[in-house]
Design a protein around this motif. Sequence first.
Motif, mmCIF file in Angstrom:
data_model
loop_
_atom_site.group_PDB
_atom_site.id
_atom_site.type_symbol
_atom_site.label_atom_id
_atom_site.label_comp_id
_atom_site.label_asym_id
_atom_site.label_seq_id
_atom_site.Cartn_x
_atom_site.Cartn_y
_atom_site.Cartn_z
ATOM 1 N N SER A 8 51.712 -20.506 14.405
ATOM 2 C CA SER A 8 51.023 -21.726 14.008
ATOM 3 C C SER A 8 49.553 -21.425 13.737
ATOM 4 N N VAL A 9 49.062 -21.760 12.550
ATOM 5 C CA VAL A 9 47.661 -21.496 12.216
ATOM 6 C C VAL A 9 46.741 -22.343 13.102
ATOM 7 N N LEU A 10 47.096 -23.604 13.321
ATOM 8 C CA LEU A 10 46.294 -24.458 14.205
ATOM 9 C C LEU A 10 46.278 -23.876 15.615
ATOM 10 N N GLY A 11 47.425 -23.377 16.072
ATOM 11 C CA GLY A 11 47.475 -22.753 17.390
ATOM 12 C C GLY A 11 46.603 -21.520 17.473
ATOM 13 N N LEU A 12 46.638 -20.683 16.417
ATOM 14 C CA LEU A 12 45.797 -19.488 16.389
ATOM 15 C C LEU A 12 44.320 -19.846 16.405
ATOM 16 N N VAL A 48 49.165 -23.095 22.637
ATOM 17 C CA VAL A 48 50.131 -24.122 23.043
ATOM 18 C C VAL A 48 49.606 -25.513 22.707
ATOM 19 N N ILE A 49 48.304 -25.726 22.895
ATOM 20 C CA ILE A 49 47.719 -27.024 22.539
ATOM 21 C C ILE A 49 47.888 -27.280 21.041
ATOM 22 N N GLY A 50 47.665 -26.232 20.220
ATOM 23 C CA GLY A 50 47.841 -26.370 18.776
ATOM 24 C C GLY A 50 49.280 -26.694 18.410
ATOM 25 N N LEU A 51 50.220 -26.020 19.053
ATOM 26 C CA LEU A 51 51.635 -26.317 18.807
ATOM 27 C C LEU A 51 51.981 -27.752 19.181
ATOM 28 N N PHE A 52 51.447 -28.185 20.339
ATOM 29 C CA PHE A 52 51.741 -29.547 20.792
ATOM 30 C C PHE A 52 51.171 -30.580 19.830
ATOM 31 N N MET A 53 49.954 -30.351 19.339
ATOM 32 C CA MET A 53 49.346 -31.284 18.390
ATOM 33 C C MET A 53 50.172 -31.354 17.108
#
Length: 544
Positions: A8-12, A48-53
């Motif tokens: 996930s780019v947001l997660g990264l 993990v926060i990025g994945l959750f979002m």
Amino acid sequence: MRLSKTFSVLGLLLGAILFALSLTPSLIPRTALMQGVLAGTSFTFGYVIGLFMHWLWNYFELPDIPLSPGVRRVLKRLALVACICLIIIFLWQGAHWQNSVRALMGMQPVTGIGPFTVGSVALLVFLTFWVMGKGFRRVIHAVTKYLSVHIPERVALLIGLLVAVALYWGILNGVLLKVGVHIVSVIWEKHDQAIAEGLKAPEDPNKVGGADSLLTWKSVGHQGRRFLTLGPSVEDIREVAGLGKEPIRVFVGLRAAETPLQRAFLALAELKRLNAFDREILLIATPTGEGWLDPGAINSLEFLYRGDVATVATQYSFLPSPIALLTDNQYGLDSARALFKVIYEYWEELPVETRPRLYLFGLSLGAQLSEASFDFYDIIDDPIDGVLWAGPPFGTGIWRIITDSRDPGTPAWLPQFKGGEVVRFGNQYGGYLGQEPWGSFRIAFLQHASDPIVFFDLRWMFQMPDWLERPRGPDVSPDLYWFPIVTMLQLLADLNLGIAPLGFGHRYAPEGYVLAWMALTEPPDWSDEELKRLREKLRTYPVR
């Protein structure tokens, strides 16, 4: 880019931000290895926060931002470049931040923080968590796919989640943790049995472990033998203070008797045999997990009272404190309570005019157990003289109540409570202040502002610690800032005690104990020159 398709780019991006922030200073210096573990864990939290979002966005069926595939690819690449740049910049700044802590502790500066080591370890930590997460998702998916044929899909998903949690918890807690604790227990029990070279049974039959003692030399354990052997002799005390006598030390090992109460009565019998109740000071000391008592604490009190001190302790575990806290904590409580009850009840019956002054001491887990060893209502009619608790762990019990209810305007790292009538706080620089006279029953807390064991709290994940407010403790870096999640992880990493020198973090120096005992017990007739000789002499003794 394949990376943006796998992860996930947001997660990264969020992971890189938390990775970078983890490089900022905390309470004590960090090694490259520990910084790598911290950075990898922080990166995982951000990921993990990025994945959750992203999942939450899809769950509520919110529309995607209208962008062409080409623009999306460019933005993803820019985000990945930003991640790399952010990490590199903060790695370069990391040495400065670590030196801001090291300078306060009198340590040599470093020129770098080992960026290759930090990066490699962080990557390994993240990939480990990522693989575990993929496995977790596969368990959920497999269970959901199997059950969704028979029950509603959302119910199947919930059951799949519960099965995955139960499976992972069972493996981590029921298998790996138990096996690990068993291995550690076997190793430390053998270590406790081994008699180190130079720690021979005393030739004097009157000493603990001697021919006339109620305790055998083997039964007192490894830490007990060190405690009984490596303290100051009467010659050492006379060298510093002019006058002196041989201090009395009693240590009852875990093998000496079956139950905590039996060991407590053995300790009392040995104290009576050695005429310990004729001494000026009687100290009930609660050790850490494996039976260790801080030499600086005991040695300094014995010097200050020119040997007219009797110290008693009982062992309750073979294990180091962190493991003992998880496995033997109730047994430790039973041991501390039994020893205090037996000693106190005998001491209470002695003539007030001739009995020794009674004090309690504990460091770290020992402080926590010492605090729980007695009830204030049980001693209110005939109180003991006082207690010294050093480095109380995780802000529990009396410490938490007093710190949260401190007098307005006093800092959390050196609070005052009701003018200092009963409780006072100090550190390696002094303290123990109060507007009111210190009463006959006294509680003293010795704590460093840089001690993560004292100031760690899960609340700091989403709340700024009050000990970060200005003014700060003199051994806390001005470059330490609070960041959600990251600061709590930094303090969690600090619990390994890092590389803090003696007198900082969770390592309490003899000089700090001298200040504490001077304030708490007020020993008479010590000149500045004698105190200087005492501090120099205390540095010659082992600190472990």
